[in-house]
Design a protein around this motif. Structure first.
Motif, PDB file in Angstrom:
ATOM      1  N   UNK A 144       0.835  -1.198   0.000  1.00 21.76           N
ATOM      2  CA  UNK A 144       0.000   0.000   0.000  1.00 21.76           C
ATOM      3  C   UNK A 144       0.869   1.247   0.000  1.00 21.76           C
ATOM      4  N   UNK A 145       0.446   2.260  -0.729  1.00 20.19           N
ATOM      5  CA  UNK A 145       1.155   3.538  -0.714  1.00 20.19           C
ATOM      6  C   UNK A 145       0.678   4.375   0.465  1.00 20.19           C
ATOM      7  N   UNK A 146       1.612   4.777   1.309  1.00 21.15           N
ATOM      8  CA  UNK A 146       1.299   5.667   2.429  1.00 21.15           C
ATOM      9  C   UNK A 146       2.076   6.979   2.293  1.00 21.15           C
ATOM     10  N   UNK A 147       2.317   7.399   1.051  1.00 18.48           N
ATOM     11  CA  UNK A 147       3.113   8.598   0.812  1.00 18.48           C
ATOM     12  C   UNK A 147       2.484   9.844   1.411  1.00 18.48           C
ATOM     13  N   UNK A 148       1.146   9.858   1.560  1.00 16.00           N
ATOM     14  CA  UNK A 148       0.476  11.045   2.084  1.00 16.00           C
ATOM     15  C   UNK A 148       0.281  11.042   3.583  1.00 16.00           C
ATOM     16  N   UNK A 202      12.229   4.911   0.717  1.00 13.57           N
ATOM     17  CA  UNK A 202      12.257   3.557   0.171  1.00 13.57           C
ATOM     18  C   UNK A 202      10.957   2.816   0.463  1.00 13.57           C
ATOM     19  N   UNK A 203      10.415   3.050   1.653  1.00 12.30           N
ATOM     20  CA  UNK A 203       9.271   2.265   2.138  1.00 12.30           C
ATOM     21  C   UNK A 203       7.927   2.820   1.687  1.00 12.30           C
ATOM     22  N   UNK A 204       7.768   4.132   1.660  1.00 10.64           N
ATOM     23  CA  UNK A 204       6.443   4.753   1.589  1.00 10.64           C
ATOM     24  C   UNK A 204       5.580   4.375   0.384  1.00 10.64           C
ATOM     25  N   UNK A 205       6.129   4.037  -0.787  1.00 13.48           N
ATOM     26  CA  UNK A 205       5.223   3.705  -1.895  1.00 13.48           C
ATOM     27  C   UNK A 205       4.624   2.303  -1.815  1.00 13.48           C
ATOM     28  N   UNK A 206       5.147   1.425  -0.924  1.00 16.79           N
ATOM     29  CA  UNK A 206       4.722   0.020  -0.983  1.00 16.79           C
ATOM     30  C   UNK A 206       4.823  -0.656   0.392  1.00 16.79           C
ATOM     31  N   UNK A 207       4.135  -0.084   1.347  1.00 15.43           N
ATOM     32  CA  UNK A 207       4.146  -0.585   2.723  1.00 15.43           C
ATOM     33  C   UNK A 207       3.362  -1.890   2.818  1.00 15.43           C
TER      34      UNK A 207
END
Length: 231
Positions: free
Chosen positions: A131-135, A197-202
């Motif tokens: 999941x993306x959690x960039x926001x 590194x992590x935020x686009x695909x948690x």
């Protein structure tokens, strides 16, 4: 000011005229960094834009909300046989305690280790797909106890990595709240690759204590995301 007929897909109209206004002096400047949430009640902002990961009220290690295909299980275990937890992972029900201070159930465990740097933890895989959690705005939870605690946001799909927040427990309840800028800078040590590194695909959240430690924890909440982030 501009007037326009309002028509639906089938060509019908529920109103004679629709007037749209823009350019008013009170309008927000789209290029400015305005806080569009400032006038809304905190309770509404929270409901719209936050997710309670776990609150322990049902005395189960499972998520506090339905991801669409059911809640997610959480797990509890020591790093290896050098670590002993009280209660043990086989007696996990003993870790749920009623707290007058928190007004409900919390999760409580102790961790001891034969060697330094060993941990015990609770965690969950939040989604089958990353999941993306960039926001995301921030992560918060309530805790008390003694010793070092850590919170990791992880990617378990290849290439793997994580980012982490580290702090220390107090003997009284404290609200821990941190933003992506508070994560330890990525250095590659033990898979710590940093937030970018992590935020686009948690895939996973993990909360741990280290060495001779004890923690009570409650209400783990993500701010700046909603259910759509986990679809």
């Amino acid at each position: 000011t501009r007037s326009s007929d309002l028509r639906f897909i089938d060509g019908s109209s529920s109103v004679e005229n629709l007037e749209m206004y823009w350019g008013k002096t009170a309008a927000l400047d789209a290029s400015a960094n305005n806080d569009i949430w400032a006038s809304l009640p905190d309770s509404l902002v929270k409901a719209i834009h936050s997710i309670t990961l776990i609150d322990f009220e049902n005395q189960k290690l499972e998520s506090a909300f339905d991801y669409g295909d059911g809640p997610r299980e959480w797990y509890f275990h020591p790093q290896d046989t050098n670590v002993t937890t009280t209660p043990s992972s086989e007696n996990i029900q003993d870790a749920f305690e009623s707290s007058k201070e928190r007004g409900g159930y919390v999760f409580h465990w102790k961790s001891t280790s034969k060697t330094r740097g060993k941990w015990s933890m609770i965690g969950t895989r939040i989604n089958r797909n990353p999941s993306s959690l960039e926001g995301i705005d921030s992560i918060a939870f309530y805790a008390k106890g003694k010793g070092e605690l850590g919170f990791a946001v992880e990617v378990l799909n290849e290439p793997t990595g994580k980012t982490k927040y580290v702090d220390y427990l107090d003997s009284t309840w404290k609200r821990f709240s941190f933003t992506p800028s508070d994560f330890v800078e990525g250095d590659g040590e033990f898979g710590n690759m940093g937030w970018d590194f992590v935020k686009p695909r948690v895939t996973t959240f993990t909360i741990w204590i280290v060495d001779e430690s004890e923690m009570w924890i409650d209400d783990v909440i993500l701010y700046g995301v909603n259910r759509d982030n986990f679809n």
